[in-house]
Design an enzyme around this catalytic site. Structure first.
Site, PDB file in Angstrom:
ATOM      1  N   GLU A 151      12.465 -14.429  85.319  1.00  0.00           N
ATOM      2  CA  GLU A 151      11.095 -13.578  85.243  1.00  0.00           C
ATOM      3  C   GLU A 151      10.328 -14.180  86.187  1.00  0.00           C
ATOM      4  O   GLU A 151       9.092 -14.532  85.675  1.00  0.00           O
ATOM      5  CB  GLU A 151      10.515 -13.187  83.926  1.00  0.00           C
ATOM      6  CG  GLU A 151      11.433 -12.203  83.124  1.00  0.00           C
ATOM      7  CD  GLU A 151      10.692 -11.953  81.592  1.00  0.00           C
ATOM      8  OE1 GLU A 151       9.866 -12.769  81.321  1.00  0.00           O
ATOM      9  OE2 GLU A 151      11.183 -10.725  81.300  1.00  0.00           O
ATOM     10  N   GLU A 308      17.786  -8.345  79.413  1.00  0.00           N
ATOM     11  CA  GLU A 308      17.139  -8.760  78.077  1.00  0.00           C
ATOM     12  C   GLU A 308      16.651  -7.218  77.574  1.00  0.00           C
ATOM     13  O   GLU A 308      15.967  -6.564  78.071  1.00  0.00           O
ATOM     14  CB  GLU A 308      16.020  -9.678  78.323  1.00  0.00           C
ATOM     15  CG  GLU A 308      16.558 -11.063  78.740  1.00  0.00           C
ATOM     16  CD  GLU A 308      15.128 -11.895  78.830  1.00  0.00           C
ATOM     17  OE1 GLU A 308      13.880 -11.475  78.164  1.00  0.00           O
ATOM     18  OE2 GLU A 308      15.117 -12.847  79.553  1.00  0.00           O
TER      19      GLU A 308
HETATM   20  C1  GAL Z   1      11.169 -12.357  78.199  1.00  0.00           C
HETATM   21  C2  GAL Z   1      11.604 -13.679  78.502  1.00  0.00           C
HETATM   22  C3  GAL Z   1      12.526 -14.257  77.646  1.00  0.00           C
HETATM   23  C4  GAL Z   1      11.911 -14.103  76.282  1.00  0.00           C
HETATM   24  C5  GAL Z   1      11.734 -12.692  75.769  1.00  0.00           C
HETATM   25  C6  GAL Z   1      11.115 -12.359  74.584  1.00  0.00           C
HETATM   26  O1  GAL Z   1      10.133 -12.003  78.993  1.00  0.00           O
HETATM   27  O2  GAL Z   1      12.256 -13.486  79.845  1.00  0.00           O
HETATM   28  O3  GAL Z   1      12.703 -15.536  77.857  1.00  0.00           O
HETATM   29  O4  GAL Z   1      10.846 -14.980  76.053  1.00  0.00           O
HETATM   30  O5  GAL Z   1      10.749 -12.196  76.771  1.00  0.00           O
HETATM   31  O6  GAL Z   1      10.802 -11.255  74.283  1.00  0.00           O
END
Ligand code: GAL
Length: 664
Positions: A151, A308
């Site tokens: 990110e 994710e």
């Molecule tokens: C994302 C991040 C992950 C984790 C996740 C939690 O933004 O890439 O590493 O922190 O959020 O929701």
């Protein structure tokens, strides 16, 4: 071409952080991954300190062993460069690499992304670990994808330190070449901002009053590019040392204002995205659909990877609501329906310690006796049944114009109203289209639009002359365009287009805006067709357009509110106020019909239907977000059960169905 060479299924898995666990746990991890149908994990994203415990000293043994375990179990690896979380030694050695806020505060370590994006020390250290990983694992049989960083720009989008200031000046020199050109572009005769030397230019640090908006816009561009330079550096190392293995980095599309993802989309081999539901928000699945459509659009219609999302609650919202029954499955299938060829989560196993221990995972603290685990296993099995959807495409009938630069400009200070919000306008038009079962793409205002019967410009505040020409050509050739208020107002430097509002679009819309009439908080106005509106009105003067509705009251009473203009072979509609949700839906129904779109299907608005196509094949994905069972007309094969569908596809409340159309 599959999304990821070597993957012959829909990718399924998540971030895997074995470094947080003793090695005995790894064997159980891999066995459970197999049980859940996991076939891809993102490995080592935050493992820099464990891979390079001291500068130039490397410990790869644990990663070798973990990769071997995964490979033996047939699980492919998306191997990360761990550069989003520099180790404490880096900060200790390079204290001046820490980012500085707009207020001049140098940030501490102990979090992540605690580095200045323009730091030469960071560039060297991140290149170093990337190169080591690439050399060691380029030929590893488990490796199918490289995951650069995590990110970009997530928490360190902007840095205002001296190093950033110098880099900003260099970026400006490249862009303008000549200081006179910069002064002209920035309108620096205003408030005596004229620069006589490049060294006089600082980043837009906090000032006594608002800064020069043109300066701000260029700082946005510079900052997005500074992160892009970091990505390119890693990507180029990976391409050089690990040819043939695609490189991705996880975007935060739609929810990250600070990165110009149109530009970034062209730089990655695979577009991947992270999406988290806004848990307390009603209809948050519509926001999810919007983000998924934007991701597919940034991928130019090619399949993409959901890198994710969460199986259940996150840990960083004010109240982290758990997902309801079936919600995780519906969320996952929404992404799949909208073009994702892989569904991954943050993260595989819930952490015992650290800041994210209350974040859900595929394997929760409660282990395999939990609802989350059962849902994870069931989803893995279902995705296993859907391999044939890979590489099929989604065709949209409507495009919404989306431009990060316009987002930046629209929300700078000192606008006519603080109600002007980029996301609010996008969602205001997206939602009714979603409820009408229309499939939407997002497009840059300068992109080819000819494939879309209908294009909507929701407060496209910043429009270059090139974008305006593009819209003119689109309509001239027969397209239908709907433009919302405060569009086409300024150019790329936030300078008002000459000749009156909306300068870039006056001839196309066949009107002029004599004055803006922002409305007081809570004030509503009525139109003569019974619609209500708030936030904004305008004094319109028709110059070729005809009025479809006029203001019945308010500051523009009696003047046109919604107009239509025939232009070339097409037509351009304009709406000068913020209609209620119902009013916007009705307007979209009118312009959709005018654009020749087929009548909306007669199904409940809470039923999401998306089609994916591949050569000669159509897949229908139906997701029932409502409380009523629905039957979707059509026949084919239910791919999740293998059963033939003869007389309509039943989609019970809360469930998901995937049907291959026709009998094959
Ligand atoms: C994302 C991040 C992950 C984790 C996740 C939690 O933004 O890439 O590493 O922190 O959020 O929701």
């Amino acid at each position: 071409m599959p999304l990821i060479p070597g993957m012959d299924r829909i990718a399924y898995g998540g971030d895997y952080n074995p470094e947080q666990w003793p090695e005995e746990v790894w064997t159980a991890d891999v066995a459970l991954m197999r049980e859940a149908g996991v076939n891809l994990v993102s490995l080592g994203i935050f493992a820099w300190a464990m891979l390079e415990p001291a500068p130039g000293e490397y410990e790869f043994g644990w990663l070798d062993r973990n990769l071997a375990l995964l490979h033996d179990a047939g699980i492919a690896v998306d191997l990360a460069t761990p550069t989003a979380a520099p180790p404490p030694w880096f900060r200790h050695r390079h204290p001046d690499s820490a980012p500085v806020t707009r207020e001049g505060v140098r940030l501490g370590g102990g979090g992540r992304q605690s580095f200045c994006p323009s730091s030469p020390a960071y560039a060297a250290a991140s290149a170093g670990i990337t190169e080591q990983l690439a050399r060691r694992y380029a030929d590893h049989p488990a490796l199918v994808l490289w995951h650069s960083h995590n990110e970009y720009g997530g928490v360190n989008a902007f840095c205002y330190c001296e190093t950033s200031a110098a880099a900003f000046r260099n970026w400006l020199r490249d862009r303008y070449g000549d200081l006179g050109k910069l002064n002209e572009a920035w309108g620096s005769t205003f408030w005596s901002h004229r620069f006589g030397d490049w060294d006089e230019i600082e980043p837009p640090i906090i000032t006594a009053t608002t800064a020069n908006p043109a300066h701000e816009l260029d700082f946005f561009r510079f900052s997005s590019d500074a992160h892009l330079a970091n990505f390119r550096r890693e990507r180029d190392i990976l391409h050089r040392l690990s040819p043939g293995v695609p490189v991705t980095t996880n975007f935060m599309l739609a929810n990250c204002k600070n990165i110009d993802y149109w530009k970034w989309g062209a730089e990655v081999d695979v577009v991947s995205n992270d999406h988290y539901l806004q848990a307390e928000r009603a209809d948050n699945h519509i926001e999810l659909a919007m983000c998924a459509d934007l991701t597919r659009s940034v991928a130019h219609g090619r399949p993409w990877l959901l890198m994710e999302h969460s199986t259940n609650a996150v840990n960083w919202q004010p109240r982290n609501l758990a997902k309801g029954p079936g919600e995780m499955r519906r969320n996952s299938m929404q992404h799949l329906a909208r073009g994702a060829d892989g569904i991954l989560f943050f993260q595989w196993r819930a952490s015992r310690f650290g800041a994210e221990k209350f974040h859900s995972a595929m394997l929760p603290h409660g282990g395999t006796g939990t609802r989350t685990w059962r849902d994870v296993v069931a989803l893995g099995a279902s995705l296993g049944d859907l391999a044939e959807l890979r590489d099929s495409r989604v065709t949209a009938e409507v495009a919404l114009l989306w431009d990060w630069e316009s987002w930046w400009g629209l929300e700078l200070p000192w606008r006519p109203s603080q109600e002007l919000s980029f996301r609010e306008r996008q969602e205001a038009f997206y939602e009714p289209l979603w409820r009408a079962h229309r499939t939407v793409d997002f497009a840059h205002p300068e992109a080819a639009l000819g494939a879309y019967p209908l294009v909507v410009a929701p407060s496209s505040y910043l429009l270059t002359p090139g974008a305006a020409d593009n819209l003119r050509s689109y309509v001239d050739a027969g397209g239908t365009l709907l433009v919302s208020y405060f569009s086409g107002i300024v150019d790329a430097h936030d300078a008002v287009h000459p000749g009156g509002y909306p300068g870039a679009l006056r001839d196309l819309l066949g009107l002029g805006v004599e004055e803006f009439e922002p409305l007081a908080a809570g004030r509503t106005v009525r139109l003569d067709d019974g619609r209500t509106a708030d936030a904004w009105a305008e004094r319109l003067e028709l110059r070729g357009a005809t009025a479809l509705a006029s203001y019945a009251d308010g500051p523009a009473a009696g003047l046109p509110a919604i107009t239509r203009h025939e232009y070339g072979k097409g037509q351009a509609f304009y709406v000068s106020t913020r209609l209620s949700g119902a009013g916007t839906a009705a307007l979209l129904a009118t312009v959709s019909a005018a654009a020749g779109l087929p009548a909306p299907v007669d199904l409940p608005a809470s039923l999401e239907i998306v089609r994916r196509h591949s050569a000669g094949q159509e897949y229908l994905i139906a997701i029932n977000h409502g409380q009523q069972d629905v039957v979707v007309p059509g026949d084919g094969v239910d791919l999740l059960t293998g059963d033939p569908v003869a007389d309509g596809l039943p989609v019970p409340a809360g469930s998901v169905r995937v049907m291959r159309r026709g009998s094959r």
